[in-house]
Design a protein around this motif. Structure first.
Motif, PDB file in Angstrom:
ATOM      1  N   HIS A 273       0.814  -1.218   0.000  1.00  0.00           N
ATOM      2  CA  HIS A 273       0.000   0.000   0.000  1.00  0.00           C
ATOM      3  C   HIS A 273       0.845   1.264   0.000  1.00  0.00           C
ATOM      4  CE1 HIS A 273      -3.678  -2.318   0.647  1.00  0.00           C
ATOM      5  NE2 HIS A 273      -3.017  -3.017   1.555  1.00  0.00           N
ATOM      6  N   GLU A 274       2.147   1.124  -0.254  1.00  0.00           N
ATOM      7  CA  GLU A 274       3.048   2.271  -0.249  1.00  0.00           C
ATOM      8  C   GLU A 274       3.522   2.552  -1.679  1.00  0.00           C
ATOM      9  OE1 GLU A 274       2.020   1.062   3.236  1.00  0.00           O
ATOM     10  OE2 GLU A 274       3.376  -0.321   2.232  1.00  0.00           O
ATOM     11  N   TYR A 275       3.107   3.698  -2.205  1.00  0.00           N
ATOM     12  CA  TYR A 275       3.407   4.056  -3.589  1.00  0.00           C
ATOM     13  C   TYR A 275       4.215   5.353  -3.644  1.00  0.00           C
ATOM     14  CZ  TYR A 275      -0.428   0.843  -4.732  1.00  0.00           C
ATOM     15  OH  TYR A 275      -1.242  -0.256  -4.841  1.00  0.00           O
ATOM     16  N   VAL A 276       4.879   5.542  -4.769  1.00  0.00           N
ATOM     17  CA  VAL A 276       5.583   6.797  -5.031  1.00  0.00           C
ATOM     18  C   VAL A 276       5.130   7.303  -6.402  1.00  0.00           C
ATOM     19  CG1 VAL A 276       7.809   7.938  -5.290  1.00  0.00           C
ATOM     20  CG2 VAL A 276       7.571   6.032  -3.683  1.00  0.00           C
ATOM     21  N   ALA A 277       4.575   8.504  -6.433  1.00  0.00           N
ATOM     22  CA  ALA A 277       4.053   9.051  -7.684  1.00  0.00           C
ATOM     23  C   ALA A 277       5.171   9.441  -8.636  1.00  0.00           C
ATOM     24  CB  ALA A 277       3.155  10.248  -7.397  1.00  0.00           C
ATOM     25  N   ASN A 278       6.329   9.847  -8.093  1.00  0.00           N
ATOM     26  CA  ASN A 278       7.475  10.248  -8.913  1.00  0.00           C
ATOM     27  C   ASN A 278       8.688   9.417  -8.498  1.00  0.00           C
ATOM     28  OD1 ASN A 278       5.998  12.712  -7.491  1.00  0.00           O
ATOM     29  ND2 ASN A 278       6.102  13.170  -9.686  1.00  0.00           N
ATOM     30  N   PRO A 279       8.707   8.142  -8.801  1.00  0.00           N
ATOM     31  CA  PRO A 279       9.758   7.255  -8.267  1.00  0.00           C
ATOM     32  C   PRO A 279      11.169   7.640  -8.688  1.00  0.00           C
ATOM     33  CG  PRO A 279       8.507   6.155  -9.999  1.00  0.00           C
ATOM     34  CD  PRO A 279       7.767   7.400  -9.669  1.00  0.00           C
ATOM     35  N   GLU A 280      11.289   8.293  -9.837  1.00  0.00           N
ATOM     36  CA  GLU A 280      12.629   8.698 -10.283  1.00  0.00           C
ATOM     37  C   GLU A 280      13.192   9.834  -9.429  1.00  0.00           C
ATOM     38  OE1 GLU A 280       9.677  11.282 -12.340  1.00  0.00           O
ATOM     39  OE2 GLU A 280       9.852   9.136 -11.892  1.00  0.00           O
ATOM     40  N   LEU A 281      12.324  10.477  -8.615  1.00  0.00           N
ATOM     41  CA  LEU A 281      12.754  11.599  -7.779  1.00  0.00           C
ATOM     42  C   LEU A 281      12.890  11.239  -6.299  1.00  0.00           C
ATOM     43  CD1 LEU A 281      10.601  14.538  -9.242  1.00  0.00           C
ATOM     44  CD2 LEU A 281      12.983  13.961  -9.755  1.00  0.00           C
ATOM     45  N   VAL A 282      12.427  10.064  -5.910  1.00  0.00           N
ATOM     46  CA  VAL A 282      12.398   9.699  -4.492  1.00  0.00           C
ATOM     47  C   VAL A 282      13.341   8.537  -4.209  1.00  0.00           C
ATOM     48  CG1 VAL A 282      10.975   8.919  -2.562  1.00  0.00           C
ATOM     49  CG2 VAL A 282      10.038  10.530  -4.238  1.00  0.00           C
ATOM     50  N   VAL A 283      14.287   8.764  -3.295  1.00  0.00           N
ATOM     51  CA  VAL A 283      15.233   7.742  -2.845  1.00  0.00           C
ATOM     52  C   VAL A 283      15.013   7.518  -1.351  1.00  0.00           C
ATOM     53  CG1 VAL A 283      17.672   7.138  -2.547  1.00  0.00           C
ATOM     54  CG2 VAL A 283      16.928   8.412  -4.589  1.00  0.00           C
TER      55      VAL A 283
END
Length: 353
Positions: free
Chosen positions: A292-302
């Motif tokens: 249930h854990e998503y990232v809308a901008n995965p290329e920007l989030v580390v």
């Protein structure tokens, strides 16, 4: 022409070779009635009715053409039952006697020796023993639509289906599909994903633009939490980059079943430890087996684990992409970064691949 014969005559100029071998006249028998219809032959043999009456007569009382094939077989000396006769005409390809005998020697009961029966039983036994399991299929993924865009690009398992906003189920002919939608705006988009048996596998919600949050909270480290019904949006654009990031705000309860979407307008490295996964009541805001854990901008989030937590994993996906495990106990690879080639997060020794 004599009765039931056809005489062919050849001259010696045009067919000399043939004449030398067979003579000047060749007499061939003719099949009686050749060229006539079946009805005409019946009339020639004394039938007095019309053609329609004759057609009705050969259909028989039950609507079948004369006797059944089994009745004809019996008339010619067959002694078995109709079921036995049907089995006999299927031939060897319809049965697997040797395989059936081998299974019975293993005390596996079979109703008959049909190939379908044997294969079905084998699949059942292999499944019970764990040798055949449900195959792993590709999860439903999508590309985030832009405001005003009238289509959405999806990827999934070939021949699985997807329904958009409760509409008709559309089948994946390959692993990607473009579906027409209303111009993307304030309304959410619901995607329901179905397997080969039309069982629902997952539901994804693409939140519309400019939606009003039910609740908003800004943490001391700059993270903004917004509640939309049962979902949580976490904006980390202003995250300070030095304090521990938490998946849950302080003022309302968030559970492992709450969908959490992290978004940002710039690159950030979120610092994690065991407290990152705890909600305001000391319970789990994130569970290692939940998705249930998503990232809308995965290329920007580390993500970076500050302290190794042995045996602890979390599942994170890019919004619309597949989940992958982050081992929080891997001190050699403390970063969790987006792999564009694989479309998933992976453990890494550095914050970039």
């Amino acid at each position: 022409m004599a009765d039931n014969t056809l005489t062919l005559k050849f001259d010696e100029i045009s067919a000399m070779a043939l004449v030398e071998k067979v003579g000047k006249e060749i007499i061939l028998p003719i099949v009686e009635g050749a060229g006539k219809s079946a009805y005409a032959i019946a009339v020639a043999h004394g039938y007095k009715g019309t053609e329609s009456e004759w057609l009705e007569s050969i259909r028989g009382e039950q609507g079948n053409a004369g006797k059944s094939a089994y009745a004809i077989a019996v008339a010619h000396g067959y002694k078995g039952t109709e079921s036995e006769w049907l089995e006999s005409i299927r031939g060897e390809q319809g049965n697997a006697t040797n395989a059936a005998e081998l299974l019975r020697s293993k005390n596996i009961y079979l109703e008959n020796t049909k190939v379908d029966t044997i294969l079905t039983k084998l699949i059942e036994k292999l499944s019970e023993s764990g040798y055949i399991a449900d195959t792993t299929f590709r999860q439903l993924e999508y590309t985030q639509p832009r405001t005003g865009q009238d289509y959405i690009d999806l990827t999934g398992e070939p021949h699985f289906k997807v329904a958009v906003n409760g509409g008709e189920k559309r089948e994946f002919e390959s692993d990607n599909m473009r579906v027409t939608i209303e111009p993307f705006g304030p309304k959410n988009i619901e995607l329901k994903y179905y397997d080969l048996n039309d069982n629902e596998q997952t539901t994804l919600i693409i939140r519309g633009t400019n939606a009003t949050a039910d609740q908003t909270e800004t943490a001391d480290n700059g993270v903004v939490y917004k509640k939309f019904g049962d979902e949580l949006e976490i904006d980390v654009s202003n995250y300070d980059g030095t304090s521990i990031f938490k998946f849950a705000p302080r003022t309302w309860e968030v559970t492992a079943e709450t969908k959490k979407t992290i978004k940002t307008n710039k690159k950030v490295v979120l610092l994690l430890n065991a407290d990152s996964l705890i909600n305001n009541q000391g319970g789990e805001a994130v569970h290692q087996f939940s998705e249930h854990e998503y990232v809308a901008n995965p290329e920007l989030v580390v993500f970076k684990c500050q302290t190794g937590v042995s045996g602890l994993y979390i599942n994170i996906a890019g919004e619309g992409y597949r989940f992958s495990y982050f081992s929080m106990g891997d001190k050699r690879n403390p970063y969790f970064v987006w792999d564009m080639n694989q479309n998933k997060y992976v453990n890494s020794a550095t914050e970039t691949l």
